[in-house]
Design a protein around this motif. Structure first.
Motif, PDB file in Angstrom:
ATOM      1  N   LEU A   7      -7.085  -3.683  -8.888  1.00  0.00           N
ATOM      2  CA  LEU A   7      -6.017  -4.112  -9.269  1.00  0.00           C
ATOM      3  C   LEU A   7      -6.165  -4.527 -10.933  1.00  0.00           C
ATOM      4  CD1 LEU A   7      -6.004  -7.366  -6.916  1.00  0.00           C
ATOM      5  CD2 LEU A   7      -4.932  -4.917  -6.899  1.00  0.00           C
ATOM      6  N   LEU A 334       2.626  -2.145  -6.522  1.00  0.00           N
ATOM      7  CA  LEU A 334       3.346  -3.629  -5.358  1.00  0.00           C
ATOM      8  C   LEU A 334       2.254  -4.864  -5.873  1.00  0.00           C
ATOM      9  CD1 LEU A 334       1.639  -0.863  -3.054  1.00  0.00           C
ATOM     10  CD2 LEU A 334       4.270  -1.052  -3.627  1.00  0.00           C
ATOM     11  N   SER A 335       3.125  -5.828  -4.894  1.00  0.00           N
ATOM     12  CA  SER A 335       1.602  -6.779  -5.539  1.00  0.00           C
ATOM     13  C   SER A 335       1.132  -6.699  -4.922  1.00  0.00           C
ATOM     14  CB  SER A 335       3.203  -8.492  -4.735  1.00  0.00           C
ATOM     15  OG  SER A 335       3.248  -7.843  -3.036  1.00  0.00           O
ATOM     16  N   ILE A 336      -0.224  -7.637  -4.380  1.00  0.00           N
ATOM     17  CA  ILE A 336      -1.440  -8.212  -4.266  1.00  0.00           C
ATOM     18  C   ILE A 336      -1.342  -8.653  -2.556  1.00  0.00           C
ATOM     19  CG2 ILE A 336      -2.559  -9.222  -6.234  1.00  0.00           C
ATOM     20  CD1 ILE A 336      -2.761 -11.187  -5.065  1.00  0.00           C
ATOM     21  N   ASP A 338       0.466  -6.766  -0.510  1.00  0.00           N
ATOM     22  CA  ASP A 338       1.366  -5.566  -0.269  1.00  0.00           C
ATOM     23  C   ASP A 338       0.324  -4.548   0.713  1.00  0.00           C
ATOM     24  OD1 ASP A 338       2.086  -1.996   0.395  1.00  0.00           O
ATOM     25  OD2 ASP A 338       4.500  -3.742  -0.812  1.00  0.00           O
ATOM     26  N   ILE A 341      -2.033  -1.614  -1.252  1.00  0.00           N
ATOM     27  CA  ILE A 341      -2.270  -2.402  -2.285  1.00  0.00           C
ATOM     28  C   ILE A 341      -3.573  -1.399  -2.774  1.00  0.00           C
ATOM     29  CG2 ILE A 341      -3.603  -3.860  -1.419  1.00  0.00           C
ATOM     30  CD1 ILE A 341      -1.745  -3.329  -4.685  1.00  0.00           C
ATOM     31  N   ASN A 388      -2.063   0.274 -13.760  1.00  0.00           N
ATOM     32  CA  ASN A 388      -1.904  -0.691 -12.486  1.00  0.00           C
ATOM     33  C   ASN A 388      -1.979  -1.766 -12.663  1.00  0.00           C
ATOM     34  OD1 ASN A 388      -1.125  -0.278  -9.619  1.00  0.00           O
ATOM     35  ND2 ASN A 388      -3.199  -1.007  -8.996  1.00  0.00           N
ATOM     36  N   CYS A 390      -0.995  -5.152 -11.155  1.00  0.00           N
ATOM     37  CA  CYS A 390      -0.692  -6.118  -9.617  1.00  0.00           C
ATOM     38  C   CYS A 390      -1.074  -7.769 -10.580  1.00  0.00           C
ATOM     39  CB  CYS A 390      -1.969  -5.543  -9.022  1.00  0.00           C
ATOM     40  SG  CYS A 390      -1.689  -4.136  -8.588  1.00  0.00           S
ATOM     41  N   GLY A 395       4.473  -5.888  -9.581  1.00  0.00           N
ATOM     42  CA  GLY A 395       3.332  -4.667 -10.617  1.00  0.00           C
ATOM     43  C   GLY A 395       4.056  -3.947 -11.333  1.00  0.00           C
ATOM     44  N   ASN A 501       9.893  -5.787  -3.480  1.00  0.00           N
ATOM     45  CA  ASN A 501       9.158  -6.518  -3.406  1.00  0.00           C
ATOM     46  C   ASN A 501      10.362  -7.693  -3.250  1.00  0.00           C
ATOM     47  OD1 ASN A 501       6.606  -5.636  -3.644  1.00  0.00           O
ATOM     48  ND2 ASN A 501       7.026  -5.256  -5.481  1.00  0.00           N
TER      49      ASN A 501
END
Length: 539
Positions: A7, A334-336, A338, A341, A388, A390, A395, A501
């Motif tokens: 992340l 992407l969010s954490i 997802d 990820i 990347n 996040c 993200g 998201n």
């Protein structure tokens, strides 16, 4: 920092201020108020054998991992940062970081510095978009002293006028220096473009116009609004859990709980079912913790606490006389939470990249796609790196590159080609590429966790976001489960602007460029040609 590039977080630019200290034999005693928690009162504690988590009646979560070592690490993680700031409070998080270890109601600034010097180790404060962290690496016998210190500077700061004015001057110099360094300021500007006028787009650096009107009263109000027990996690690595809980009760246990805080709303440790439905890496914190709690906040703060980040996309071009032209092209990531990820982290590792001097052996990026296809092919390319970032609900994923201005007419097309090649049948990812990227990611994860401070932050952040800790073994298992088909699907989802998201982003491309921009291609037109982002073809 979180364990590895899984992340890829931007560490706050001016925020991380390590204070190396020397060992001394005495320490000024920090007074405390007796908590009303009885010694025999049983507190809810979760344990998976390695990680233990106890929730105090006022909502503070205490977590620890008693792994062996000569040193201990202790941190306090507060669910507050620049994403929660409003137009009125813009820049306060940055100032709080600068004012971290100044005078308190019980100690002068000289006494605080004396206490720090007596601990022997590293004491630091860092602010980010989704957290403010107070962290330390100390001798194991000084556990009580450092928790007492953190309690004093967090709960009782004076925020004196002369201290604020001094930090205004040093911060102004710091901001101007950062603006002279494209590699530091452009990631910040990219966030402001990608999340225009909301949450993750709020600047981590205090704007100069806001800096001049920053007052002690504003900072104190911000502290009273956000420094609440249910938004705090105290984490320790290399310490007995019972000892940590006792000290947190001693120095933090008397903080009154917030109105209507539900102390029974505690997340259990992860189970196989939870892992499948709520993928949880780790990274910066925020709304996840807030959404689990029912707390009355002032109206403006309540709105900020619950607002989801809205990805807007956009572009910013800064035509300035610089030795190199710098270009960033990014998409909503992407969010954490997802499930994809892990695959996106592998994709970042596969693309990799670095500077023009990155070559030299394994681990230097010489086998990554951006190194072999870009840096190794074009000697005029100064750097080319995949990034990347996040966060809890969104993200940023993209590529940055820099070159001499003479080659402005080529740089955008080369970046776009690398995105396009990932999805092509002939230039895409092979099984051997996937295996190499997985191994690099897992080794980076495990090697980073050898650091006591990384272990500490990983623990504190995970508990703050999820309420439990995901083990490195579980992460490695999730990484190994990603297939080639998954990777292509995830790449298409991000690069083609198909991420959905909570903030309902636009899917458009985010572009930032700085330097002598004469001859630079029409970035939007090139992205449209390659189908990058949410073009009409994908509506």
């Amino acid at each position: 920092m979180y364990s590895t590039r899984i992340l890829r977080a931007t560490r706050p630019l001016p925020a991380l201020r390590k204070i190396p200290v020397r060992f001394a034999s005495s320490i000024t005693k920090i007074p405390y108020i007796e908590s009303n928690i009885g010694k025999d009162q049983k507190l809810p504690t979760l344990s998976n054998g390695v990680t233990q988590i106890t929730t105090l009646p006022n909502g503070i979560r205490v977590t620890s991992e008693n792994t062996p070592g000569h040193f201990s690490a202790v941190g306090v993680y507060i669910d507050v940062g620049s994403r929660y700031e409003t137009q009125r409070t813009l820049g306060v998080s940055h100032m709080l970081d600068r004012l971290a270890f100044k005078s308190t109601q019980t100690h002068s600034i000289e006494q605080i510095h004396s206490i720090i010097e007596s601990l022997g180790g590293n004491i630091m404060c860092a602010s980010s978009r989704e957290a403010i962290m107070y962290q330390s690496a100390i001798f194991s016998q000084d556990l009580s002293k450092v928790i007492a210190l953190f309690s004093d500077v967090i709960r009782n700061p004076c925020i004196a006028l002369e201290e604020v004015e001094e930090q205004k001057r040093t911060t102004l110099y710091e901001i101007r220096e950062i603006w002279r360094k494209p590699e530091m300021i452009l990631p910040e500007l990219l966030h402001t473009v990608a999340f225009k006028d909301n949450t993750l787009g709020n600047p981590m650096l205090c704007p100069e116009d806001r800096l001049m009107i920053m007052t002690p009263q504003l900072i104190k109000k911000y502290i009273s609004t956000w420094y609440r027990p249910e938004r705090m996690v105290v984490a320790a690595a290399g310490a007995q859990h019972e000892d940590v809980v006792d000290q947190v009760i001693k120095y933090f246990g008397d903080i009154p709980k917030s109105p209507e805080f539900n102390t029974h709303n505690i997340l259990p440790f992860t189970t196989p079912k939870q892992i499948q439905t709520k993928s949880s890496l780790y990274k910066t914190i925020t709304t996840a913790a807030s959404s689990l709690l029912h707390v009355n906040l002032p109206s403006s703060a309540s709105i900020a606490a619950n607002q989801r980040s809205h990805y807007t996309g956009g572009s910013l071009f800064l035509d300035e006389p610089l030795p190199h032209t710098h270009v960033y092209i990014a998409f909503e990531g992407l969010s954490i939470h997802d499930p994809d990820i892990y695959g996106l982290a592998i994709l970042q590792m596969f693309l990799g990249g670095g500077g023009s001097f990155s070559a030299g052996g394994p681990g230097k990026g010489m086998y990554t796609r951006l190194f072999t296809n870009v840096l190794n092919q074009y000697n005029w390319m100064e750097s080319c790196v995949c990034f990347n970032h996040c966060y809890t609900d969104s993200g940023l994923f993209g590529i940055m590159a820099s070159c001499r201005p003479d080659f402005n007419h080529l740089i955008v097309d080369i970046i776009a080609q690398q995105f396009d090649l990932i999805l092509s049948e002939h230039g895409g990812v092979t099984q051997s590429d996937l295996s190499r990227a997985k191994n690099q990611l897992k080794s980076s994860l495990l090697m980073n966790l050898e650091s006591r401070m990384v272990q500490l932050e990983d623990l504190g952040r995970q508990v703050q976001v999820h309420g439990y800790k995901i083990s490195a073994d579980e992460m490695c298992k999730k990484i190994e489960e990603v297939t080639l088909e998954d990777l292509v699907r995830i790449a298409k989802r991000v690069i083609r602007g198909q991420v959905h998201n909570e903030g309902k982003g636009t899917g458009e491309v985010s572009i930032v460029a700085q330097g002598e921009l004469k001859g630079l291609q029409d970035v939007q037109a090139v992205c449209k040609h390659y189908g990058l982002g949410k073009t009409k073809l994908f509506y």
